[in-house]
Scaffold this motif. Structure first.
Motif, short mmCIF file in Angstrom:
data_model
loop_
_atom_site.label_atom_id
_atom_site.label_comp_id
_atom_site.label_asym_id
_atom_site.label_seq_id
_atom_site.Cartn_x
_atom_site.Cartn_y
_atom_site.Cartn_z
N CYS A 48 0.70 -1.51 0.25
CA CYS A 48 0.11 -0.46 -0.14
C CYS A 48 1.08 1.44 0.15
CB CYS A 48 -0.95 0.36 0.75
SG CYS A 48 -1.85 2.08 1.27
N ALA A 50 0.34 4.34 0.04
CA ALA A 50 -0.05 5.54 1.00
C ALA A 50 0.76 4.66 2.76
CB ALA A 50 -1.65 5.58 1.04
N CYS A 51 0.06 4.11 2.68
CA CYS A 51 0.28 3.60 4.24
C CYS A 51 1.92 3.64 4.10
CB CYS A 51 0.13 1.98 4.59
SG CYS A 51 -0.20 1.54 6.13
N SER A 262 -3.82 4.65 -1.92
CA SER A 262 -3.86 4.43 -1.20
C SER A 262 -4.65 2.83 -1.81
CB SER A 262 -5.18 4.53 0.21
OG SER A 262 -6.25 4.92 -1.03
N ARG A 263 -4.26 1.77 -1.20
CA ARG A 263 -4.45 0.33 -1.29
C ARG A 263 -5.16 -0.63 -0.37
NH1 ARG A 263 0.25 -1.19 -5.27
NH2 ARG A 263 -0.18 0.79 -6.26
N PRO A 264 -6.77 -0.65 -0.24
CA PRO A 264 -6.75 -1.51 0.91
C PRO A 264 -6.34 -2.55 0.61
CG PRO A 264 -8.35 0.57 0.01
CD PRO A 264 -7.31 0.04 -0.69
N ARG A 269 -4.78 -0.40 8.90
CA ARG A 269 -4.68 0.01 10.29
C ARG A 269 -5.10 1.12 10.10
NH1 ARG A 269 1.58 -0.28 11.21
NH2 ARG A 269 1.72 0.20 8.43
N GLY A 270 -6.17 1.76 9.42
CA GLY A 270 -6.28 3.10 9.42
C GLY A 270 -5.35 4.25 9.00
N CYS A 272 -4.73 5.70 6.83
CA CYS A 272 -4.90 6.89 5.34
C CYS A 272 -6.46 7.92 6.14
CB CYS A 272 -6.28 6.43 4.85
SG CYS A 272 -6.00 4.92 3.64
S1 SF4 Z 1 -5.72 1.54 5.59
FE1 SF4 Z 1 -5.23 3.11 4.27
S2 SF4 Z 1 -3.42 3.41 4.04
FE2 SF4 Z 1 -3.57 2.12 4.99
S3 SF4 Z 1 -3.03 0.02 4.44
FE3 SF4 Z 1 -4.88 0.73 4.33
S4 SF4 Z 1 -5.30 1.64 2.28
FE4 SF4 Z 1 -3.03 1.74 3.13
#
Ligand code: SF4
Length: 277
Positions: A48, A50-51, A262-264, A269-270, A272
């Motif tokens: 992910c 974004a993470c 972001s790639r859920p 773990r939130g 985002c």
């Molecule tokens: S919470 Fe958002 S940033 Fe974290 S892994 Fe999931 S999609 Fe990605």
């Protein structure tokens, strides 16, 4: 605030333009070379972006934890054990036995608990079972231990920009078929680990850095699964380095272009939420 109607109008227009610019400013800042690359870095980006940005670039969202790490304890005990094994072989003595490895694991576990570590999710029995299995695998697959916890770094260029690829290898052995790169796994067995593919990112990177130091070397790269005693092995010659490099290059290009979508997935773990809407 005083001024002519024209001045006030100009100030209002300027602050509106500033607000607009702020709104349009990129949420993510591109990374710049040189980047210290590793298997974990690339894998985290692939999982992910974004993470990855929140935790690796901004350094947020990783709360320090006093929890004991089963993987950490297993690796520490095996590092001491394999070094003692290598020393004994060099001196023509019998290598240390399972009891020595279990004693090492027990001491480290208890020391961490006494130092305030919380044994949540890790039991001493689980740790000792895994170390017992590791010793059995060492006995059954005897070979000369060449390196333990060896860190290798090599230059890595993407689109003309220089980076460093850094790998820390659990163990390198010398077998009759060449060398054997070993990575210990304490998680559950999976097909990906039991039958590594030719573009396996972790073993591919390990093979690449080892071959950077020893270009002619042959042999295998293996996962040792310490829960089940199984090994997932691939010949170094079977690894498709071009495919592995293509995966790395794609991730590096994304980092340097500021692409962090972001790639859920299952490991969400939130984080985002930190990035806003
Ligand atoms: S919470 Fe958002 S940033 Fe974290 S892994 Fe999931 S999609 Fe990605």
């Amino acid at each position: 605030m005083e001024g002519t109607a024209a001045e006030i109008g100009a100030r209002l227009a300027a602050s509106a333009a500033a607000l607009e610019a702020e709104r349009e400013a990129p949420r993510f800042h591109p990374m710049s070379a040189p980047i210290d690359l590793s298997y974990t870095l690339i894998e985290n980006y692939e999982r992910c972006p974004a993470c990855f940005y929140v935790s690796q670039v901004l350094g947020l969202g990783e709360a320090p934890t006093p929890e004991l790490s089963l993987g950490g304890l297993v690796h520490q005990a095996l590092e001491i054990h394999a070094k003692a094994w290598r020393e004994a072989e060099a001196e023509g003595r019998e290598p240390p036995d399972a009891a020595a490895l279990l004693a090492e694991g027990r001491t480290r576990y208890l020391a961490q608990v006494r130092a305030g570590g919380v044994a949540e999710g890790v039991t001493l029995d689980e740790l000792l079972a895994m170390l017992s299995m590791a010793n059995r695998m060492l006995e059954e697959n005897r070979a000369e231990i060449l390196e333990v916890e060896r860190r290798i770094s090599m230059p890595y260029v993407v689109d003309g920009a220089g980076h460093r690829m850094i790998a820390k290898l659990d163990r390198i052995d010398r077998t009759q078929a060449g060398i054997r790169i070993v990575d210990y796994k304490t998680g559950a067995a999976s097909k990906a680990k039991l039958e590594p593919k030719k573009d396996d990112l972790q073993l591919g990177i390990y093979a690449m850095v080892v071959r950077h130091e020893m270009p002619e070397v042959g042999g295998h790269a293996e996962y040792w699964l310490l829960r089940t005693g199984q090994r997932g092995s691939i010949e170094l010659d079977a690894i498709d380095e071009d495919k592995v490099r293509a995966r790395i290059d794609k991730a590096v290009r994304g980092m340097m272009a500021g692409e962090f979508p972001s790639r859920p997935g299952q490991s969400c773990r939130g984080l985002c939420a930190i990035l806003g809407p």
